[in-house]
Design a protein around this motif. Structure first.
Motif, mmCIF file in Angstrom:
data_model
loop_
_atom_site.group_PDB
_atom_site.id
_atom_site.type_symbol
_atom_site.label_atom_id
_atom_site.label_comp_id
_atom_site.label_asym_id
_atom_site.label_seq_id
_atom_site.Cartn_x
_atom_site.Cartn_y
_atom_site.Cartn_z
ATOM 1 N N MET A 97 70.660 21.026 23.678
ATOM 2 C CA MET A 97 69.911 20.364 24.742
ATOM 3 C C MET A 97 68.815 21.319 25.208
ATOM 4 N N LEU A 98 67.562 20.918 25.017
ATOM 5 C CA LEU A 98 66.451 21.788 25.401
ATOM 6 C C LEU A 98 66.291 21.876 26.918
ATOM 7 N N GLY A 99 66.797 20.890 27.656
ATOM 8 C CA GLY A 99 66.883 20.983 29.107
ATOM 9 C C GLY A 99 65.607 20.698 29.877
ATOM 10 N N TYR A 100 64.632 20.051 29.263
ATOM 11 C CA TYR A 100 63.416 19.701 30.002
ATOM 12 C C TYR A 100 63.720 18.614 31.031
ATOM 13 N N ALA A 101 62.881 18.549 32.061
ATOM 14 C CA ALA A 101 63.077 17.557 33.117
ATOM 15 C C ALA A 101 62.721 16.161 32.618
ATOM 16 N N ASP A 102 63.568 15.214 32.937
ATOM 17 C CA ASP A 102 63.329 13.813 32.609
ATOM 18 C C ASP A 102 62.032 13.358 33.274
ATOM 19 N N SER A 103 61.175 12.669 32.530
ATOM 20 C CA SER A 103 59.891 12.218 33.063
ATOM 21 C C SER A 103 59.974 10.881 33.790
ATOM 22 N N ASP A 106 67.139 16.441 30.312
ATOM 23 C CA ASP A 106 68.450 16.407 30.965
ATOM 24 C C ASP A 106 68.884 14.996 31.344
ATOM 25 N N GLY A 107 67.970 14.030 31.276
ATOM 26 C CA GLY A 107 68.334 12.654 31.609
ATOM 27 C C GLY A 107 68.640 12.422 33.068
ATOM 28 N N ALA A 108 68.079 13.257 33.938
ATOM 29 C CA ALA A 108 68.436 13.211 35.358
ATOM 30 C C ALA A 108 67.951 11.958 36.076
ATOM 31 N N LEU A 109 66.984 11.239 35.497
ATOM 32 C CA LEU A 109 66.407 10.084 36.187
ATOM 33 C C LEU A 109 66.925 8.755 35.652
ATOM 34 N N GLY A 110 67.966 8.792 34.860
ATOM 35 C CA GLY A 110 68.524 7.549 34.340
ATOM 36 C C GLY A 110 69.193 6.720 35.424
ATOM 37 N N SER A 134 78.324 15.652 29.476
ATOM 38 C CA SER A 134 79.672 15.427 28.955
ATOM 39 C C SER A 134 79.728 14.166 28.097
ATOM 40 N N GLU A 135 78.981 13.138 28.489
ATOM 41 C CA GLU A 135 78.931 11.923 27.684
ATOM 42 C C GLU A 135 78.278 12.197 26.332
ATOM 43 N N LEU A 136 77.215 12.993 26.350
ATOM 44 C CA LEU A 136 76.521 13.327 25.113
ATOM 45 C C LEU A 136 77.434 14.096 24.175
ATOM 46 N N GLU A 174 79.737 14.841 41.910
ATOM 47 C CA GLU A 174 79.303 14.995 40.523
ATOM 48 C C GLU A 174 77.816 14.682 40.386
ATOM 49 N N LEU A 175 77.106 15.477 39.615
ATOM 50 C CA LEU A 175 75.689 15.245 39.349
ATOM 51 C C LEU A 175 75.526 14.424 38.085
ATOM 52 N N LEU A 176 74.491 13.587 38.066
ATOM 53 C CA LEU A 176 74.253 12.762 36.891
ATOM 54 C C LEU A 176 74.004 13.604 35.650
ATOM 55 N N VAL A 177 73.284 14.713 35.792
ATOM 56 C CA VAL A 177 72.991 15.540 34.614
ATOM 57 C C VAL A 177 74.275 16.093 33.998
ATOM 58 N N ASP A 178 75.253 16.428 34.846
ATOM 59 C CA ASP A 178 76.526 16.935 34.328
ATOM 60 C C ASP A 178 77.297 15.835 33.610
#
Length: 290
Positions: free
Chosen positions: A78-84, A39-43, A62-64, A54-58
């Motif tokens: 998007m497989l939706g795994y958590a960003d490591s 999900d790219g949540a830790l970028g 939309s950018e993707l 707004e959440l970063l994952v959202d």
């Protein structure tokens, strides 16, 4: 028509390593599928990028989607795994992080897409994930497992020509020691291991549009694009890479999995793009040279 599936770790990774190849394939009439693992949540992102609430994952989703449209992608998964997170950070230890999930289970999900699409070609990363990011390394592992499960015989590792990158940095007078990325000696692959070079000059407008769809990434990567265009032009007139493309021209670099070779390899021609779209033979796509 053949089917190209590109497997990536985070939203925005698709642009830098396979953006031009996806656009070339789409323009040539092939089906292009983009699969993103996390999900790219830790970028990282600059202040003021996100709207209130707004959440970063959202935002990254939309950018993707916008990037995929610019690159001619026909299906986005998007497989939706958590960003490591980056290597060595506490987030690496989370059980739900992509780097810690069961590779066989993740491969099963990717293989399902490959089978549904009747994929002919799969792209992953090199074993080091280009620069050691845990999610990128996992993309390599999961991707190869999925290829085996789905019976995909054409697998390419999207990578960076380490030697060429070092030459360009040394030749650029504006690139000081403070700008040299940490661990650059381990980036990508040595030139001797790269089997395929794809000239993407003709689709750089689309690749640039896709990059601009990721303003977070564009802001944090600005240093990499400071080299004057005229400097690239001077270099391209004098030096050539091992793959035959002039140094300075936008190219994608690949290592073909040796276990996937079928028949004899095509000869190397200057400014010729080789993409193994069709089972046991390759299709040559010739690019114009200005």
């Amino acid at each position: 028509m053949s089917v190209l599936v590109c497997f990536h770790a985070h939203p925005d990774d698709e642009v830098f390593l396979t953006g031009g190849v996806m656009r070339l394939a789409s323009d040539a009439g092939h089906r292009v599928v983009l699969v993103t693992a996390t999900d790219g949540a830790l970028g990282e992102f600059p202040d003021g990028l996100l709207d209130e609430g707004e959440l970063l994952v959202d935002r990254r989703r939309s950018e993707l989607e916008a990037s995929a449209a610019a690159l001619g992608v026909h299906r986005l998964e998007m497989l939706g795994y958590a960003d490591s997170g980056m290597a060595g950070t506490p987030e690496n230890a989370r059980p739900e992080a992509f780097c810690n999930v069961d590779p066989a289970a993740a491969a099963g999900r990717l293989a399902k897409v490959l089978v549904e699409e009747g994929a002919d070609v799969l792209t992953v990363y090199d074993p080091h994930g280009n620069y050691g990011h845990p999610d990128h390394v996992q993309v390599h592992v999961v991707g190869l497992l999925a290829a085996d499960l789905a019976g995909i015989t054409q697998v390419y590792e999207a990578s960076v020509n380490r030697d060429r990158m070092m030459r360009l940095m040394k030749a650029n007078p504006s690139w000081g020691d403070d700008a040299t990325p940490e661990g650059v000696e381990e980036f990508g692959l040595p030139e001797s291991e790269i089997t395929t070079v794809v000239d993407v000059t003709s689709v750089m407008a689309a690749k640039t549009a896709a990059m601009r769809a990721h303003p977070r990434r564009s802001a944090t990567s600005a240093r990499s694009w400071r080299c004057p265009r005229r400097w690239w032009g001077r270099r391209s007139a004098r030096s050539r890479s091992a793959g035959g493309a002039p140094v300075g021209r936008p190219v994608a670099r690949w290592r073909r999995r040796s276990r996937c070779r079928s028949g004899s390899d095509p000869p190397s021609f200057d400014a010729t793009v080789w993409l193994p779209y069709c089972g046991n033979h390759s299709v040559a796509i010739r690019e114009g040279v200005s």
